[in-house]
Every structure is written in C-alpha cells, then in structure tokens.
Design a protein around this motif. Structure first.
Motif, PDB file in Angstrom:
ATOM      1  N   HIS A 249       0.805  -1.225   0.000  1.00 34.37           N
ATOM      2  CA  HIS A 249       0.000   0.000   0.000  1.00 34.37           C
ATOM      3  C   HIS A 249       0.835   1.271   0.000  1.00 34.37           C
ATOM      4  O   HIS A 249       0.343   2.347   0.329  1.00 34.37           O
ATOM      5  N   MET A 250       2.103   1.149  -0.372  1.00 30.42           N
ATOM      6  CA  MET A 250       2.841   2.397  -0.577  1.00 30.42           C
ATOM      7  C   MET A 250       2.423   2.964  -1.932  1.00 30.42           C
ATOM      8  O   MET A 250       1.900   2.265  -2.796  1.00 30.42           O
ATOM      9  N   CYS A 259      -7.332   1.932  -4.828  1.00 31.05           N
ATOM     10  CA  CYS A 259      -7.040   0.607  -4.276  1.00 31.05           C
ATOM     11  C   CYS A 259      -8.192   0.190  -3.369  1.00 31.05           C
ATOM     12  O   CYS A 259      -8.955   1.025  -2.889  1.00 31.05           O
ATOM     13  N   MET A 260      -8.317  -1.116  -3.111  1.00 34.02           N
ATOM     14  CA  MET A 260      -9.372  -1.576  -2.205  1.00 34.02           C
ATOM     15  C   MET A 260      -9.213  -1.006  -0.802  1.00 34.02           C
ATOM     16  O   MET A 260     -10.161  -0.972  -0.032  1.00 34.02           O
ATOM     17  N   CYS A 261      -7.999  -0.549  -0.462  1.00 28.08           N
ATOM     18  CA  CYS A 261      -7.772   0.019   0.872  1.00 28.08           C
ATOM     19  C   CYS A 261      -8.371   1.414   0.983  1.00 28.08           C
ATOM     20  O   CYS A 261      -8.455   1.974   2.073  1.00 28.08           O
ATOM     21  N   TRP A 267       0.896   0.267  -4.651  1.00 25.18           N
ATOM     22  CA  TRP A 267       1.683  -0.680  -5.442  1.00 25.18           C
ATOM     23  C   TRP A 267       0.836  -1.855  -5.914  1.00 25.18           C
ATOM     24  O   TRP A 267       0.881  -2.258  -7.065  1.00 25.18           O
ATOM     25  N   GLU A 268       0.015  -2.421  -5.002  1.00 21.69           N
ATOM     26  CA  GLU A 268      -0.697  -3.646  -5.370  1.00 21.69           C
ATOM     27  C   GLU A 268      -1.755  -3.420  -6.447  1.00 21.69           C
ATOM     28  O   GLU A 268      -2.115  -4.346  -7.161  1.00 21.69           O
ATOM     29  N   LEU A 288     -11.895  -2.054  -9.203  1.00 26.42           N
ATOM     30  CA  LEU A 288     -11.744  -3.420  -8.715  1.00 26.42           C
ATOM     31  C   LEU A 288     -12.339  -3.529  -7.319  1.00 26.42           C
ATOM     32  O   LEU A 288     -12.257  -2.611  -6.520  1.00 26.42           O
ATOM     33  N   SER A 289     -12.924  -4.638  -7.034  1.00 25.52           N
ATOM     34  CA  SER A 289     -13.525  -4.850  -5.720  1.00 25.52           C
ATOM     35  C   SER A 289     -13.520  -6.343  -5.441  1.00 25.52           C
ATOM     36  O   SER A 289     -13.191  -7.145  -6.317  1.00 25.52           O
ATOM     37  N   PRO A 290     -13.881  -6.740  -4.219  1.00 24.76           N
ATOM     38  CA  PRO A 290     -13.947  -8.174  -3.927  1.00 24.76           C
ATOM     39  C   PRO A 290     -14.840  -8.922  -4.920  1.00 24.76           C
ATOM     40  O   PRO A 290     -14.657 -10.110  -5.157  1.00 24.76           O
TER      41      PRO A 290
END
Lengths: 408, 408
Positions: A249-250, A259-261, A267-268, A288-290
């Motif tokens: 998560h950088m 990001c999902m976060c 990065w991910e 993108l999501s679960p």
C-alpha cells in the motif's frame, strides 16, 4: 550496536551463558545434522568436553537424539546428533478468500498431511469446522503424541500478541478474538499471523542454509494483493500497530487508480494478480472490488492460465504480464531504497513466468534504486508449490524452540 | 523472537552474564543519575550485594564515579553513582553543502565548543583544515585528556564499516576513503556516517527517557533533501548497501517532477526546503539542481524567512508551506505502513511552522495509513537548535561504551 532498553531488559543469570550456548548448539545441529560432537565443537570453537555437556543437556531436554554411529579412522566411532523434529507435530492453517489449507507437519515443516477446502465465512462455523478437521487429521495420521499447537494465518491485519484479527476485509472479519475461540474448540495452543508475514517466517525458520539473505530480507508475495514481510537481524518486523511490511500500500502514483484500501495508486493496484488479469480483460483498475475476486474464482481463469497464453504467443497476455512486472520492479526499488535488505524473496503465481519477466523487473529496479550495488540486490524466486504461507503457520509453532534467548 | 545466525554467532563465556548485567547497570545509572546502589538494585531487581559488585567493577573501569552522599532516614548514608562523561571528550563534525559544523562535546553530547565555517570542497584541503581546527579547538578548551574520537557526518552515501564516502553529490565527492585520511591527519579514531542516519543515532544514544518511541522509531529530517534514519529494536538500520532509510527517494508519483537522484516523483522533490521555496518563487520543480542550492544560499532567503512571511499574512508563502506539509504527511504515511515505528521524530526548519502545518500533515497521513490506530502514530518535532546531526556525529563515538553486548 544495539541500545539496551532501560524499560524492558533481561538480567543475565547464572545459567544464561549455558542457555545461550546450548541454543547455538541446537541451531548448528539443526543445520548440519547428522553431526558428530567433534564437528559441533569445531563449529562452535569450543572443546569437545564443553560441547558434550551441552549435547547431553539437549538430549535430556528431548530436543536432540543420538542416531547412527559414524566411521572413524581410529579410536572411538562418533555418534551422530540429530534434532528431534519427526515426532514433534504442528498444524498449519492458511485461510484465504477462496480456500482454506490445513496441514499436519513436523517441527521441521515436513508435510505429513494436507487438506484443502472451501473457506467457511461464518466465524462460529469456521471455528467448529476447523476444530473437527484438526481432530480428524490427527486421528487419520495415527498421531499418538501431543500436537504442539496450531498456527493460523489470515489475509489481513492481525495482532499476533493478543491473537485477534483486527481487520480481514477479504473474509469480512473485524475485531475477532480468533485465538481464544480456536484454542477453546481444539484444546491446543494457537498462534495467529498475517499471511504475508507468515511467508517471511517460513523463510526465516524453516529454510536451511541461505547464506546471502538469511537474516535481513524482505519476502514479497504477489497474489490477490501484495503482501510483504520484513526480517531485520533475524527477527520479523511487526510494528506498533501490526501494519509493518504493508509495502503493497505504498504509493506509486498519488493520482493512480483507487485501491481496495481506499487510497489511490498503491503498489498492489498495479502488480497484483487481479491487476494483471484486469489489464488483460480490460477491467477498470479503479473499480476493482472483492466482486472481481469472486468473478475470477467463478471463471476459474487465473494468472497461471494467462502465463500459459503468454507462452503460447498471446501478445496481449504477455504485455499484461510485462506491465505488472515493471511495476513489480518499481515497488521492489522502494523496498531496496528504504530497507535495503540482503536479499528479496519473491513468491506468487507470476513468478512462474520469471524467465519472461526477470529482465523487466531488473530494469525497473535500476530506474529508481540509488546505487548500482543496491540495484543488484539478490532476488530469489520461491516456488509456489512449497506452500510458504502454510509453512509460515507451522513456523509460528516451531520458532520458540530455536529462537535466541533474550538477554540485555 | 530472533533467529540465531549460524554463520555469525557469539559464544557466551564465563564472564558473559556479568558483562551483560554490568552494561545494564551502566545504562540505568546513565538514565537515573545520580542514583544510589539501593535504587539501582531495585531497578534491576537484584540484591544490593550483587549490584555493589557490578558498581565496583564499573568504577574500576572508570565508567562511573561516586558523587555526593545522600540523606537517609537511618543507617549509612547512600553515595550516589554518576556516569563518567564530563572528562570523556569527542569531536562531532557535520559537513553540509554550505557550512561545516565542528563541535567539541563530552560523551553525553553536552556541547563544550562549536565552530561554523564554510565547507572546503577540495578533499586534501578539507582534511588539512579540519585537522588544524580540531587541534586548535582541543587546545583552546585546555583539554588535557585524550579526545576519544571524531565522528563525521556527510550528506550522501557512506559506508560506515569501511569509513568511505561512496557518493556525496552535494560535495561532489565519490569513493573517498575519508576515515583513514582524517585519522592520519589527526591521530584520532574517526567514525563516519550519513547525516540523516546520524540524527537517528543522536536520538537513540543521547536523548533520555523517551518512553513511547525509544527503541523503534524513524527520524525524518527535512532540509535540502529528506533524510531518514530507521531504528529497529534499538539498532540503526544501515542495510546491505548503506542505502537503508532513503525514504526521501521513494515514489509519490512515477510521473512527477524529476529528482536530483535521476528518478521521477521522489518524496523529497515535493517536500524538501528547496521544493517549498520553489513553489513560492515559481521555480520549475523538475529543473531543480545544485545550482538552485547555490542560488538559495546567495539570496540568503531561507525557509525560515518563508515561514515568517506566512505568519505575516503572505498567503502564497502559507500555501507553499501547506502544500509541502501535505506531501510530508503522505510520505510519513508510507513510513507508517511499511516500518510502522513506535514514533516518528521530525526535524528541519519547516517544523518551526508545526503549529501551522500539523493538521495538514495529520490529515495527509490519515488519507493513506491503513488503520486508525496507525494513523495516530506519535509525531515529535525536535528543535533545530539541538544540532541533531552534530550530536549524531558525537554519538558515533559515545555509543560503543553503552551498547548491549552481542551474544548468541
């Protein structure tokens, strides 16, 4: 040079020196077994007499045993020493979004039995089911010695000290005191850890003879996200709030896809399996999501299939993989510039394409790493077949036996 | 739990236990001085008899001394113990692009004399000049005890083990064996370090009683660039290639302005003093170079002046500072997500505006830090007046006296 913590120190006692040397001996026996007392004495630069006393104590503690007798040119034939791991058992559990992996192994991490089944998302259901499977597995393998504990690893934030899952978004679990629930249901000691860090633990405690990156390394595991574990001076870094190692998560780009976060351009988002598949299928990285995880599960089209297509000449597949590889290298560059480990281990399905992507990864690293020497940080791909997370779960049980005594 | 390194371990000897306890005692005396033997025994949870033996050994080693006699309600009056630092001297040198700072201090870091002069860029000139200044300073202060060494910190990549400057772009020095040159010229032991890491060393070894972030912290120093030092388990992280802690060069935006390191969008491009001034003066962030450093020097308009203008109501100045503050927070977020230290120390001129920028920094951190608890990582601003780099240089000389014995 380490500063003594005046608020948390360990006074040495009459037995400290011998405790230290016995533990060193145990680690050397573990690494070089089978080994004679004479060879052990040479490794430790101690007299054979001193080493024999240490060995005798380790035998009395049931930590080692005497095996076959060796050959000697003259005089008494040496008896070889072995670490007693075969009849010391542990259970490792790797809980993932799709499947749960359950392994019975010995304290060296040797697999005795494995079971893979659909993850149970209800917490009481998960606990009850796991307890019953553990019981059956121990019975099936005719285990008549006590299992020393269960190590469980989860995708998400875990407080290893209290045994609580703080937040595991993929499972939808938050604030779950999973350790005491599982301990109550199984009657066994339970340890929990985050799955990214577990891989680092497996590498640290269950792999043998890694010279170059044995005690200062970072383990990068690319899967649905990117998990990393940092090992400094032979110790896993967990951090004040259990988020240490979340390199996934950088930032690579503050204005990048979401990001999902909740943050942007982690990065991910650029290099996870989901990101790679999204590039191929033309999914919007920002959205993108679960749900997409489920979609990927349902379609059963994985990154492994994508690699197969790339090898078969599908240019779009190859391009999707190479783009992820570039971002993989850019993220690794940040790890090198900040933690500067002796080496980096890489795991995850995408490493099956290492022959295709290594040059791309290396060139992206060189783009950003500050010195040429650092740009040549050793990278080692670990095979996905080794079940690093499961082995890490088992390492949670094995490590205390071999760890350095805490002093000063 | 730390793994024993089977290729680099220390066997414990007959004296190891006592060495450990003596070192613990020394650290406790240092922290609590003046302290009686009885109080020391309570801190160590040992008998007064055992502690008296340790104290006697420390006195014989000239590490502590007995000071004034205290009061006691009854019985023998206690004699207080002190760490002997006043007559143990060190020289600290902080070499910067513009000025070189030279300090004579005792082993507690207490400043006895300081000298600030223009940095000499020729290497032979630098060595000769420094040797002469050191000699004069020792003479001027009537030093009749041997100075224990010179610690020198440089802006750039330093190999602390070999004493070589690998690359100091601001000075134009590359591959310079500075330690042996200075040792030959001064006849004193010399230790070298990178200036960002030196600040962390000062915090670790010369500050007292930091409970919250004493042994796991990151020190962030914002100046011409952004230097950081990572301390894990009471030990400075240097890394395989001496680049550990270069958070200043992690990515905030892959497509961002070019950094002096050659990569794009590094953290320091957004938050260094130069970046802040550039925003105010409308310089192109992508085209910053050492020339601008000279320009800033010549104009003698610094970030301190900018803060004064911001406080005086200059909205453009305030905006330039707040923008840097936001990026400061975004970078700190990455430190928290990856190293997750117990606390972060902040130094540099911009922290003089902490009352103006704290909310901005905190809110940027919250944007990206993974958990709420971690987003509340303690931040502590250290005053720029404390000369953290110089003190870090002195800590290079002081630390070995107090460090934990290496065992196992």
């Amino acid at each position: 040079m380490r500063k003594i913590n005046t608020r948390d120190f360990r006074i040495a006692t009459r037995t400290t020196s011998r405790d230290i040397n016995r533990r060193i001996a145990l680690n050397l026996i573990r690494e070089h077994q089978p080994i004679s007392r004479a060879d052990l004495a040479r490794h430790m630069n101690l007299t054979r007499g001193v080493v024999s006393v240490l060995a005798q104590e380790l035998i009395e503690q049931d930590l080692i045993y005497e095996g076959a007798t060796g050959e000697a040119a003259r005089g008494r034939k040496p008896t070889f020493l072995h670490v007693r791991t075969q009849d010391r058992l542990a259970i490792g559990v790797d809980v993932r979004f799709s499947k749960t992996y359950l392994m019975l192994c010995d304290l060296s991490g040797r697999q005795l039995g494995i079971e893979i089944y659909d993850t149970v998302f209800s917490i009481p259901g998960f606990v009850k089911d796991l307890a019953s499977r553990v019981k059956k597995m121990l019975k099936r393998h005719g285990v008549n010695v006590p299992c020393e504990g269960i190590g469980v690893v989860f995708p998400g934030m875990v407080d290893q000290r209290t045994g609580r899952i703080l937040n595991a978004p993929a499972l939808g679990w938050r604030g779950v005191d999973i350790r005491s629930k599982l301990a109550a249901a199984t009657g066994l000691p339970v340890h929990v850890e985050n799955s990214g860090r577990a891989c680092a633990l497996a590498q640290l405690w269950l792999e043998n003879g890694e010279v170059t990156a044995g005690h200062n390394f970072v383990y990068v595991s690319v899967s649905d996200g990117v998990g990393t574990g940092i090992v400094v001076n032979g110790e896993l870094l967990r951090g004040r709030d259990h988020v240490a190692g979340e390199f996934g998560h950088m930032t690579l780009d503050l204005n990048g896809p979401r990001c999902m976060c909740g943050a942007n351009g982690c990065w991910e988002v650029y290099t996870s399996n989901l990101a790679t598949l999204s590039r191929y299928f033309g999914w919007n990285l920002s959205k993108l999501s679960p749900k997409h995880l489920k979609h990927v599960e349902r379609k059963s089209f994985t990154i492994v299939d994508l690699i197969t297509r790339a090898r078969g000449g599908d240019a779009k597949a190859l391009s999707a993989i190479q783009t992820s590889a570039r971002f993989l290298g850019l993220g690794i560059a940040a790890i090198v510039n900040t933690v500067n480990p002796d080496g980096i281990y890489l795991a995850g399905e995408i490493t099956a394409a290492w022959d295709l992507i290594e040059a791309t990864v290396r060139s992206a690293m060189a783009e950003r790493i500050l010195t040429e020497a650092a740009a040549h940080t050793p990278l080692r791909v670990t095979s996905a077949q080794e079940y690093p997370r499961l082995r890490g779960a088992a390492a949670l049980i094995a490590a205390p036996t071999y760890a350095a005594p805490r002093v000063a």
